[in-house]
Design an enzyme around this catalytic site. Structure first.
Site, mmCIF file in Angstrom:
data_model
loop_
_atom_site.group_PDB
_atom_site.id
_atom_site.type_symbol
_atom_site.label_atom_id
_atom_site.label_comp_id
_atom_site.label_asym_id
_atom_site.label_seq_id
_atom_site.Cartn_x
_atom_site.Cartn_y
_atom_site.Cartn_z
ATOM 1 N N ASN A 151 1.870 -2.286 5.430
ATOM 2 C CA ASN A 151 1.072 -1.082 5.668
ATOM 3 C C ASN A 151 -0.333 -1.172 5.083
ATOM 4 O O ASN A 151 -1.251 -0.527 5.592
ATOM 5 C CB ASN A 151 1.826 0.123 5.066
ATOM 6 C CG ASN A 151 0.937 1.322 4.878
ATOM 7 O OD1 ASN A 151 0.673 2.048 5.825
ATOM 8 N ND2 ASN A 151 0.450 1.529 3.656
ATOM 9 N N TYR A 209 -12.128 -4.189 12.265
ATOM 10 C CA TYR A 209 -10.826 -3.510 12.150
ATOM 11 C C TYR A 209 -10.015 -3.695 13.439
ATOM 12 O O TYR A 209 -8.818 -4.021 13.394
ATOM 13 C CB TYR A 209 -11.101 -2.026 11.885
ATOM 14 C CG TYR A 209 -9.875 -1.177 11.633
ATOM 15 C CD1 TYR A 209 -9.190 -1.248 10.426
ATOM 16 C CD2 TYR A 209 -9.425 -0.284 12.599
ATOM 17 C CE1 TYR A 209 -8.072 -0.434 10.196
ATOM 18 C CE2 TYR A 209 -8.320 0.520 12.380
ATOM 19 C CZ TYR A 209 -7.646 0.442 11.166
ATOM 20 O OH TYR A 209 -6.547 1.238 10.940
ATOM 21 N N VAL A 263 -2.832 -8.042 -1.762
ATOM 22 C CA VAL A 263 -2.243 -8.798 -0.643
ATOM 23 C C VAL A 263 -3.188 -9.840 -0.055
ATOM 24 O O VAL A 263 -2.757 -10.685 0.729
ATOM 25 C CB VAL A 263 -1.715 -7.863 0.486
ATOM 26 C CG1 VAL A 263 -0.618 -6.947 -0.017
ATOM 27 C CG2 VAL A 263 -2.837 -7.081 1.161
ATOM 28 N N ILE A 265 -4.391 9.715 11.980
ATOM 29 C CA ILE A 265 -3.431 10.277 11.034
ATOM 30 C C ILE A 265 -4.212 10.819 9.835
ATOM 31 O O ILE A 265 -5.115 10.136 9.326
ATOM 32 C CB ILE A 265 -2.429 9.179 10.555
ATOM 33 C CG1 ILE A 265 -1.831 8.405 11.749
ATOM 34 C CG2 ILE A 265 -1.352 9.783 9.655
ATOM 35 C CD1 ILE A 265 -0.978 9.197 12.708
ATOM 36 N N SER A 286 -2.773 -0.328 14.894
ATOM 37 C CA SER A 286 -3.561 0.898 15.110
ATOM 38 C C SER A 286 -3.869 1.034 16.590
ATOM 39 O O SER A 286 -3.975 0.024 17.309
ATOM 40 C CB SER A 286 -4.874 0.807 14.332
ATOM 41 O OG SER A 286 -5.764 1.811 14.752
ATOM 42 N N ALA A 300 -10.216 -6.071 15.627
ATOM 43 C CA ALA A 300 -9.763 -7.460 15.755
ATOM 44 C C ALA A 300 -8.517 -7.691 14.910
ATOM 45 O O ALA A 300 -7.569 -8.362 15.349
ATOM 46 C CB ALA A 300 -10.886 -8.417 15.331
ATOM 47 N N GLY A 309 0.835 -1.204 0.000
ATOM 48 C CA GLY A 309 0.000 0.000 0.000
ATOM 49 C C GLY A 309 0.868 1.252 0.000
ATOM 50 O O GLY A 309 0.495 2.284 0.551
ATOM 51 N N LYS A 314 -6.318 -5.413 13.894
ATOM 52 C CA LYS A 314 -5.169 -4.624 14.360
ATOM 53 C C LYS A 314 -4.622 -5.196 15.669
ATOM 54 O O LYS A 314 -3.422 -5.115 15.927
ATOM 55 C CB LYS A 314 -5.555 -3.142 14.487
ATOM 56 C CG LYS A 314 -5.871 -2.498 13.127
ATOM 57 C CD LYS A 314 -4.676 -2.537 12.183
ATOM 58 C CE LYS A 314 -4.926 -1.905 10.853
ATOM 59 N NZ LYS A 314 -3.753 -1.918 9.971
HETATM 60 P P1 NAD Z 1 -5.174 4.645 2.818
HETATM 61 O O1 NAD Z 1 -6.532 4.146 2.512
HETATM 62 O O2 NAD Z 1 -4.811 6.042 2.422
HETATM 63 O O3 NAD Z 1 -4.069 3.671 2.225
HETATM 64 C C1 NAD Z 1 -4.180 2.274 2.336
HETATM 65 C C2 NAD Z 1 -3.346 1.656 1.246
HETATM 66 O O4 NAD Z 1 -3.481 0.226 1.301
HETATM 67 C C3 NAD Z 1 -3.793 2.091 -0.151
HETATM 68 O O5 NAD Z 1 -2.665 2.381 -0.932
HETATM 69 C C4 NAD Z 1 -4.493 0.848 -0.684
HETATM 70 O O6 NAD Z 1 -4.442 0.754 -2.100
HETATM 71 C C5 NAD Z 1 -3.681 -0.241 -0.023
HETATM 72 N N1 NAD Z 1 -4.425 -1.509 -0.031
HETATM 73 C C6 NAD Z 1 -5.659 -1.729 0.464
HETATM 74 N N2 NAD Z 1 -6.037 -2.993 0.207
HETATM 75 C C7 NAD Z 1 -5.016 -3.575 -0.474
HETATM 76 C C8 NAD Z 1 -4.805 -4.858 -1.015
HETATM 77 N N3 NAD Z 1 -5.743 -5.811 -0.917
HETATM 78 N N4 NAD Z 1 -3.626 -5.120 -1.633
HETATM 79 C C9 NAD Z 1 -2.678 -4.173 -1.754
HETATM 80 N N5 NAD Z 1 -2.829 -2.923 -1.261
HETATM 81 C C10 NAD Z 1 -3.983 -2.627 -0.633
HETATM 82 O O7 NAD Z 1 -5.017 4.444 4.395
HETATM 83 P P2 NAD Z 1 -3.911 4.955 5.417
HETATM 84 O O8 NAD Z 1 -4.596 5.810 6.390
HETATM 85 O O9 NAD Z 1 -2.708 5.436 4.724
HETATM 86 O O10 NAD Z 1 -3.590 3.566 6.170
HETATM 87 C C11 NAD Z 1 -2.379 2.866 6.036
HETATM 88 C C12 NAD Z 1 -2.271 1.870 7.186
HETATM 89 O O11 NAD Z 1 -2.229 2.576 8.425
HETATM 90 C C13 NAD Z 1 -3.461 0.918 7.270
HETATM 91 O O12 NAD Z 1 -3.011 -0.367 7.660
HETATM 92 C C14 NAD Z 1 -4.294 1.519 8.366
HETATM 93 O O13 NAD Z 1 -5.108 0.562 9.009
HETATM 94 C C15 NAD Z 1 -3.227 2.057 9.289
HETATM 95 N N6 NAD Z 1 -3.664 3.105 10.183
HETATM 96 C C16 NAD Z 1 -4.157 4.282 9.704
HETATM 97 C C17 NAD Z 1 -4.551 5.257 10.611
HETATM 98 C C18 NAD Z 1 -5.090 6.576 10.165
HETATM 99 O O14 NAD Z 1 -5.536 7.348 11.023
HETATM 100 N N7 NAD Z 1 -5.065 6.931 8.901
HETATM 101 C C19 NAD Z 1 -4.457 5.023 11.985
HETATM 102 C C20 NAD Z 1 -3.955 3.816 12.422
HETATM 103 C C21 NAD Z 1 -3.559 2.865 11.521
#
Ligand code: NAD
Length: 248
Positions: free
Chosen positions: A92, A157, A66, A190, A144, A159, A14, A161
């Site tokens: 990620n 989600y 993935v 974020i 997370s 579960a 990602g 994380k």
């Molecule tokens: P986002 O939606 O901007 O990016 C997620 C990325 O994952 C995208 O590029 C998407 O194409 C990719 N993705 C999703 N499913 C996929 C798959 N099956 N195969 C390949 N790639 C795939 O989200 P984000 O906020 O940048 O989140 C990134 C990570 O951080 C995630 O794991 C999310 O759970 C975690 N996270 C985010 C936050 C937040 O506040 N934004 C907080 C805690 C954790």
């Protein structure tokens, strides 16, 4: 402050969007060769690779869902053939499909588990096979705050994380003796698309509870990832590092 990762090959799942993109760009700024695994964000991935090339850095993109074990296997076989080794894996890629528990559809549960948990397992399993050859590896799993504290409407989600945290600790114990360190990061809120879709009243409530009075940025998380990948973090293994502005 910075590191020299010029002899390192990294995979960021990602890695073309949101937090993943910031991780990719920060790694590139430290001269890492970065392989972006993307599913739908082809245009973003290609733009990052072009910009990297113009700046004299090395970024490559592989389309791979993935959730699909054979696509993951093929992607890592290609990486092995092309790059001969892998130093860093940043798991990620992640999604949300929120709903109250009582209304949650099987599909919402299964899609989130497939991406956030199965995806981490498939990628890590393939990556460690490569890392074991050189007896070196650093794996960072993006968990997370919700995996620690829970959140209404996010039982699926949360579960996954929380599952990532257990997975990280078990893998760290298995792989530490082989010089493959496995850690998790638990970001708070974020500023990415994932947070921008949250209801306004919820966002206001969250902001009021963050002692730093701001959401985190993808760059905040990317900085922590690079520290954990560096030799300065060489005794950190099986840890879950919070990055949440003090909300938890
Ligand atoms: P986002 O939606 O901007 O990016 C997620 C990325 O994952 C995208 O590029 C998407 O194409 C990719 N993705 C999703 N499913 C996929 C798959 N099956 N195969 C390949 N790639 C795939 O989200 P984000 O906020 O940048 O989140 C990134 C990570 O951080 C995630 O794991 C999310 O759970 C975690 N996270 C985010 C936050 C937040 O506040 N934004 C907080 C805690 C954790």
């Amino acid at each position: 402050m910075g590191w020299d990762f010029s002899d390192k090959i990294a995979v960021v799942t990602g890695g073309a969007k949101g937090i993943g993109r910031a991780i990719t760009e920060k790694l590139l700024s430290y001269n890492t060769t970065v392989i972006i695994i993307y599913n739908n964000s082809q245009e973003n991935a290609e733009n990052i690779c072009k910009a990297a090339e113009n700046a004299g850095r090395k970024a490559y993109a592989i389309r791979c869902n993935v959730t699909n074990p054979s696509e993951v296997k093929n992607a890592f076989e290609y990486i092995e053939k092309t790059f001969k080794k892998l130093d860093f894996l940043i798991n990620n890629a992640g999604i949300t499909k929120d709903n109250l528990l009582i209304r949650m559809k099987d599909e919402e549960w299964l899609d989130v588990v497939s991406t956030n948990l199965n995806g981490v397992f498939y990628c890590t399993r393939s990556a460690v096979k490569l890392m074991l050859r050189k007896r070196y590896g650093r794996i960072i799993n993006i968990s997370s705050i919700v995996g620690i504290s829970g959140n209404p409407g996010q039982s699926n989600y949360a579960a996954t994380k929380a599952g990532i945290i257990g997975f990280t600790k078990a893998a760290a114990k298995e792989m530490g003796g082989k010089n493959i360190l496995v850690n998790a990061i638990a970001p708070g809120y974020i500023e990415t698309d994932m947070v921008s879709v949250m209801p306004e009243e919820f966002k206001t409530m969250i902001l009021g509870n963050i002692p730093l009075h701001r959401y985190g940025t993808p760059e905040d998380v990317a900085g922590l990832v690079c520290f954990l990948l560096s030799d300065d973090a060489g005794y950190i293994n099986g840890a879950v590092v919070d990055i949440n502005g003090g909300i938890l």
